[in-house]
Design a protein around this motif. Structure first.
Motif, PDB file in Angstrom:
ATOM      1  N   ARG A  92      -7.568  22.439   2.314  1.00  0.00           N
ATOM      2  CA  ARG A  92      -7.608  23.882   2.080  1.00  0.00           C
ATOM      3  C   ARG A  92      -7.128  24.233   0.685  1.00  0.00           C
ATOM      4  O   ARG A  92      -7.463  25.291   0.145  1.00  0.00           O
ATOM      5  N   LEU A  93      -6.378  23.323   0.087  1.00  0.00           N
ATOM      6  CA  LEU A  93      -5.899  23.529  -1.283  1.00  0.00           C
ATOM      7  C   LEU A  93      -6.704  22.727  -2.298  1.00  0.00           C
ATOM      8  O   LEU A  93      -6.785  23.098  -3.467  1.00  0.00           O
ATOM      9  N   GLY A  94      -7.290  21.622  -1.828  1.00  0.00           N
ATOM     10  CA  GLY A  94      -7.997  20.750  -2.750  1.00  0.00           C
ATOM     11  C   GLY A  94      -7.014  19.940  -3.584  1.00  0.00           C
ATOM     12  O   GLY A  94      -5.800  20.028  -3.399  1.00  0.00           O
ATOM     13  N   LEU A  95      -7.531  19.146  -4.497  1.00  0.00           N
ATOM     14  CA  LEU A  95      -6.665  18.387  -5.381  1.00  0.00           C
ATOM     15  C   LEU A  95      -6.038  19.330  -6.398  1.00  0.00           C
ATOM     16  O   LEU A  95      -6.742  19.997  -7.156  1.00  0.00           O
ATOM     17  N   THR A  96      -4.723  19.385  -6.412  1.00  0.00           N
ATOM     18  CA  THR A  96      -4.004  20.277  -7.316  1.00  0.00           C
ATOM     19  C   THR A  96      -3.839  19.607  -8.683  1.00  0.00           C
ATOM     20  O   THR A  96      -4.204  18.437  -8.877  1.00  0.00           O
ATOM     21  N   GLU A  97      -3.237  20.328  -9.622  1.00  0.00           N
ATOM     22  CA  GLU A  97      -2.990  19.766 -10.949  1.00  0.00           C
ATOM     23  C   GLU A  97      -2.081  18.549 -10.856  1.00  0.00           C
ATOM     24  O   GLU A  97      -2.250  17.576 -11.597  1.00  0.00           O
TER      25      GLU A  97
ATOM     26  N   ILE B  43       0.851  -1.186   0.000  1.00  0.00           N
ATOM     27  CA  ILE B  43       0.000   0.000   0.000  1.00  0.00           C
ATOM     28  C   ILE B  43       0.886   1.236   0.000  1.00  0.00           C
ATOM     29  O   ILE B  43       1.719   1.403   0.894  1.00  0.00           O
ATOM     30  N   ALA B  44       0.728   2.086  -1.004  1.00  0.00           N
ATOM     31  CA  ALA B  44       1.590   3.257  -1.159  1.00  0.00           C
ATOM     32  C   ALA B  44       0.906   4.524  -0.666  1.00  0.00           C
ATOM     33  O   ALA B  44      -0.281   4.745  -0.918  1.00  0.00           O
ATOM     34  N   PHE B  45       1.673   5.354   0.030  1.00  0.00           N
ATOM     35  CA  PHE B  45       1.214   6.666   0.472  1.00  0.00           C
ATOM     36  C   PHE B  45       1.894   7.716  -0.412  1.00  0.00           C
ATOM     37  O   PHE B  45       3.123   7.755  -0.503  1.00  0.00           O
ATOM     38  N   VAL B  46       1.084   8.546  -1.047  1.00  0.00           N
ATOM     39  CA  VAL B  46       1.611   9.567  -1.946  1.00  0.00           C
ATOM     40  C   VAL B  46       0.962  10.908  -1.628  1.00  0.00           C
ATOM     41  O   VAL B  46      -0.096  10.970  -0.998  1.00  0.00           O
ATOM     42  N   GLY B  47       1.591  11.983  -2.072  1.00  0.00           N
ATOM     43  CA  GLY B  47       1.007  13.304  -1.854  1.00  0.00           C
ATOM     44  C   GLY B  47       2.038  14.402  -1.969  1.00  0.00           C
ATOM     45  O   GLY B  47       3.243  14.144  -2.040  1.00  0.00           O
ATOM     46  N   ARG B  48       1.557  15.632  -1.992  1.00  0.00           N
ATOM     47  CA  ARG B  48       2.446  16.779  -2.039  1.00  0.00           C
ATOM     48  C   ARG B  48       3.320  16.819  -0.786  1.00  0.00           C
ATOM     49  O   ARG B  48       2.968  16.267   0.251  1.00  0.00           O
ATOM     50  N   SER B  49       4.442  17.492  -0.902  1.00  0.00           N
ATOM     51  CA  SER B  49       5.426  17.509   0.179  1.00  0.00           C
ATOM     52  C   SER B  49       4.883  18.069   1.495  1.00  0.00           C
ATOM     53  O   SER B  49       5.356  17.713   2.562  1.00  0.00           O
TER      54      SER B  49
ATOM     55  N   GLU C 198      -4.167  15.632  -9.696  1.00  0.00           N
ATOM     56  CA  GLU C 198      -5.027  15.135 -10.764  1.00  0.00           C
ATOM     57  C   GLU C 198      -4.212  14.398 -11.818  1.00  0.00           C
ATOM     58  O   GLU C 198      -4.686  13.433 -12.424  1.00  0.00           O
ATOM     59  N   ALA C 199      -2.967  14.826 -12.020  1.00  0.00           N
ATOM     60  CA  ALA C 199      -2.085  14.117 -12.955  1.00  0.00           C
ATOM     61  C   ALA C 199      -1.805  12.713 -12.416  1.00  0.00           C
ATOM     62  O   ALA C 199      -1.751  11.737 -13.176  1.00  0.00           O
ATOM     63  N   LEU C 200      -1.627  12.606 -11.097  1.00  0.00           N
ATOM     64  CA  LEU C 200      -1.410  11.294 -10.492  1.00  0.00           C
ATOM     65  C   LEU C 200      -2.642  10.411 -10.677  1.00  0.00           C
ATOM     66  O   LEU C 200      -2.527   9.211 -10.956  1.00  0.00           O
ATOM     67  N   LEU C 201      -3.829  11.005 -10.527  1.00  0.00           N
ATOM     68  CA  LEU C 201      -5.064  10.240 -10.731  1.00  0.00           C
ATOM     69  C   LEU C 201      -5.112   9.648 -12.131  1.00  0.00           C
ATOM     70  O   LEU C 201      -5.533   8.503 -12.322  1.00  0.00           O
TER      71      LEU C 201
END
Length: 252
Positions: free
Chosen positions: A143-148, A49-55, A151-154
């Protein structure tokens, strides 16, 4: 807006563990290995199971909170500087029944363009080709929502999700929002993911922690989770009835 993520429905009614069981399982997490390149990762024959996200999405805090360990996942003081894939094994001592993968955060401006491009490609290759990958948890600041970049990761993982890869968006730092703001953030994120699974999470207030742990347990134990609870046999029913009808033992 991204098109809907088509997640195949599970067969049968899943049997979720209680929160204590799931959290106890998460607490068994221990460091397995770290890798700077995909070819350095070991072959895994259990769910990963991978955890990903902005820094700055709170990924390390999320992992540490779920595993009830303060420093399991390294939280750099300079977001984006940790550029390794870190693996953690889960299961009783001597037994590994699942692996957590902590992927480098992305999108931090202080990282050089060459590093961004290199790690972007490493992450894409991992998400597309890692055979043991069973589920992905995307951490997002509501507070930022899904960024570009999110969405690219999606888009990258969409084909695998449609084939059965599990996917969850955790909106971190929920404690910074009011209930009304949380409800709004959930609605927006669900629209952005096309109805995908989205939940609120707060490492500080422990909001959504038990539920996330239970879901990850189900991902890692699909054969068990897919089995509905077996009805009591006639023998068991008769024994229970006899015990209920028996006179209670005398108390001295």
């Amino acid at each position: 807006m991204t098109p809907p993520l088509s997640v195949p429905a599970a067969d049968g009614a899943p049997t979720a563990p209680d929160a204590r069981t799931a959290m106890g399982w998460m607490h068994t997490a221990r460091f397995l290995t770290t890798a700077a390149q995909l070819h350095q990762l070991p072959v895994i024959d259990v769910p990963e199971i991978a955890f990903v996200g902005r820094s700055n999405a709170g990924k390390s805090s999320c992992i540490n909170t779920l595993t009830q360990q303060k420093q399991l996942a390294f939280a750099s003081k300079k977001p984006g500087r940790t550029q390794h894939i870190n693996l953690f094994s889960l299961g009783r001592q001597g037994i590994t029944d699942a692996v957590l993968a902590d992927l480098p955060g992305y999108g931090y401006a202080a990282v050089s363009r060459s590093d961004k491009m290199r790690w972007q490609q490493v992450m894409v290759n991992y998400l597309v080709s890692r055979e043991s990958l069973t589920g992905i948890v995307l951490l997002c600041d509501p507070r930022l929502g899904l960024t570009e970049l999110d969405e690219a990761l999606l888009e990258v993982v969409r084909p695998r999700v449609e084939e059965g890869l599990k996917f969850l968006v955790l909106l971190t730092k929920a404690d910074k929002l009011t209930r009304a703001e949380q409800a709004k953030a959930l609605s927006i994120a669900r629209l952005q993911t096309g109805g995908g699974e989205v939940r609120m999470f707060s490492a500080l207030k422990k909001q959504g922690v038990d539920e996330a742990a239970q879901l990850l347990w189900q991902w890692a134990h699909p054969a068990v989770a897919a089995q509905p609870e077996a009805p009591a046999t006639d023998a068991a029913t008769d024994a229970a009835s006899e015990a209920a009808e028996a006179e209670p033992p005398a108390l001295d």
